[in-house]
Design a protein around this motif. Structure first.
Motif, short mmCIF file in Angstrom:
data_model
loop_
_atom_site.label_atom_id
_atom_site.label_comp_id
_atom_site.label_asym_id
_atom_site.label_seq_id
_atom_site.Cartn_x
_atom_site.Cartn_y
_atom_site.Cartn_z
N TYR A 4 -1.07 0.73 -1.12
CA TYR A 4 -1.16 2.04 -1.77
C TYR A 4 -2.48 2.71 -1.41
O TYR A 4 -2.56 3.92 -1.24
CB TYR A 4 -1.01 1.93 -3.28
CG TYR A 4 0.42 1.69 -3.72
CD1 TYR A 4 1.36 2.71 -3.68
CD2 TYR A 4 0.82 0.43 -4.15
CE1 TYR A 4 2.67 2.49 -4.06
CE2 TYR A 4 2.12 0.20 -4.54
CZ TYR A 4 3.05 1.24 -4.50
OH TYR A 4 4.35 1.00 -4.88
N ARG A 7 -2.61 4.71 2.08
CA ARG A 7 -1.97 6.01 2.29
C ARG A 7 -3.03 7.03 2.67
O ARG A 7 -4.18 6.93 2.25
CB ARG A 7 -1.26 6.47 1.02
CG ARG A 7 -0.05 5.66 0.69
CD ARG A 7 0.57 6.16 -0.59
NE ARG A 7 1.87 5.56 -0.78
CZ ARG A 7 2.71 5.91 -1.72
NH1 ARG A 7 2.40 6.87 -2.57
NH2 ARG A 7 3.87 5.32 -1.83
N PRO A 8 -2.65 8.04 3.47
CA PRO A 8 -3.65 9.06 3.83
C PRO A 8 -4.05 9.88 2.60
O PRO A 8 -3.30 9.95 1.62
CB PRO A 8 -2.92 9.92 4.86
CG PRO A 8 -1.48 9.66 4.66
CD PRO A 8 -1.35 8.29 4.08
N GLN A 17 -3.31 13.30 8.14
CA GLN A 17 -2.12 12.88 7.40
C GLN A 17 -1.05 12.30 8.34
O GLN A 17 -0.45 11.27 8.03
CB GLN A 17 -1.57 14.03 6.57
CG GLN A 17 -2.49 14.33 5.40
CD GLN A 17 -1.89 15.30 4.41
OE1 GLN A 17 -0.87 15.91 4.64
NE2 GLN A 17 -2.56 15.43 3.27
N GLY A 20 -2.34 9.03 9.60
CA GLY A 20 -2.43 8.13 8.45
C GLY A 20 -1.09 7.55 8.04
O GLY A 20 -0.97 6.34 7.79
N TRP A 21 -0.07 8.41 7.97
CA TRP A 21 1.26 7.91 7.62
C TRP A 21 1.83 7.00 8.71
O TRP A 21 2.45 5.98 8.42
CB TRP A 21 2.22 9.06 7.31
CG TRP A 21 2.04 9.58 5.92
CD1 TRP A 21 1.50 10.78 5.55
CD2 TRP A 21 2.36 8.91 4.70
NE1 TRP A 21 1.47 10.88 4.18
CE2 TRP A 21 2.00 9.75 3.63
CE3 TRP A 21 2.93 7.67 4.40
CZ2 TRP A 21 2.18 9.40 2.29
CZ3 TRP A 21 3.11 7.32 3.07
CH2 TRP A 21 2.74 8.18 2.04
N LEU A 24 0.08 3.62 8.49
CA LEU A 24 0.58 2.84 7.36
C LEU A 24 1.90 2.16 7.71
O LEU A 24 2.08 0.96 7.46
CB LEU A 24 0.76 3.73 6.12
CG LEU A 24 1.38 3.03 4.90
CD1 LEU A 24 0.51 1.87 4.43
CD2 LEU A 24 1.59 4.04 3.78
N GLN A 25 2.82 2.90 8.32
CA GLN A 25 4.09 2.30 8.71
C GLN A 25 3.87 1.17 9.71
O GLN A 25 4.50 0.12 9.63
CB GLN A 25 5.03 3.36 9.30
CG GLN A 25 5.37 4.51 8.37
CD GLN A 25 5.82 4.08 7.00
OE1 GLN A 25 6.79 3.37 6.86
NE2 GLN A 25 5.11 4.52 5.98
N VAL A 144 6.56 8.59 13.20
CA VAL A 144 6.62 8.22 11.78
C VAL A 144 8.06 7.89 11.42
O VAL A 144 8.35 6.86 10.80
CB VAL A 144 6.05 9.34 10.88
CG1 VAL A 144 6.35 9.06 9.41
CG2 VAL A 144 4.55 9.52 11.09
N ALA A 148 9.28 4.10 10.54
CA ALA A 148 9.76 3.90 9.17
C ALA A 148 11.22 3.44 9.16
O ALA A 148 11.60 2.57 8.37
CB ALA A 148 9.58 5.18 8.36
#
Length: 168
Positions: A4, A7-8, A17, A20-21, A24-25, A144, A148
């Motif tokens: 958590y 996250r960006p 962003q 960042g996303w 994260l993936q 992304v 994902a």
């Protein structure tokens, strides 16, 4: 690790962003595979997709990033990427005998290279392919989505292989 916190930021600029996303993936791919038994690294669980194994999927993610950032965006030769091979079909998924740890390291090395490419260009810059010229922004959004989507498949694979579940 608390994903958590990875996250960006809620109010960052578009590039921060998007990357960042995507980061994260990407990080969640390794997280999803932590503790997977070696015997399951190359095990297919979907009857109609014999190449879709945890190891094969990681290899595919690596080569998909290479395809978009290196080949389509930078214009590197297609011969540098097994996704463009005619035979064997789906060569980027064919990784029998290659340890998952190595494939994850190769994926992370490609991800670092993809981020270097992203840092060096404007989001509105377009690919060098003569016929298909998506912007870097489009490629990032697509990556992304692609990462994902495959992460969701890893969720299902992991649950079917050993019962492990959970978002983060």
């Amino acid at each position: 690790m608390n994903f958590y916190d990875k996250r960006p930021p809620l109010t960052a600029d578009e590039r921060v962003q998007l990357v960042g996303w995507l980061d994260l993936q990407r990080a969640l791919v390794r997280r999803k595979l932590e503790g997977l038994a070696e015997a399951d690294e190359h095990r297919a669980v979907f009857p109609t997709s014999p190449l879709m194994t945890p190891a094969g999927l990681v290899s595919h993610l690596r080569w998909t990033e290479h395809c978009w950032f290196n080949v389509i965006f930078l214009g590197e030769p297609e011969t540098t990427n097994p996704q463009f091979q005619k035979e064997p079909k789906s060569a980027d998924w064919r990784v029998d005998g290659v340890p998952l740890a190595r494939l994850l390291d190769e994926f992370e090395a490609q991800w670092a290279q993809s981020n270097e490419i992203t840092t060096a260009h404007a989001l509105d810059d377009v690919g060098k392919d003569a016929e298909f010229q998506p912007s870097l922004r489009w490629i990032l959004i697509h990556m992304v989505e692609e990462t994902a989507r495959h992460l969701g498949q890893l969720d299902t694979m992991r649950e079917l292989l050993d019962g492990q579940t959970g978002y983060y």
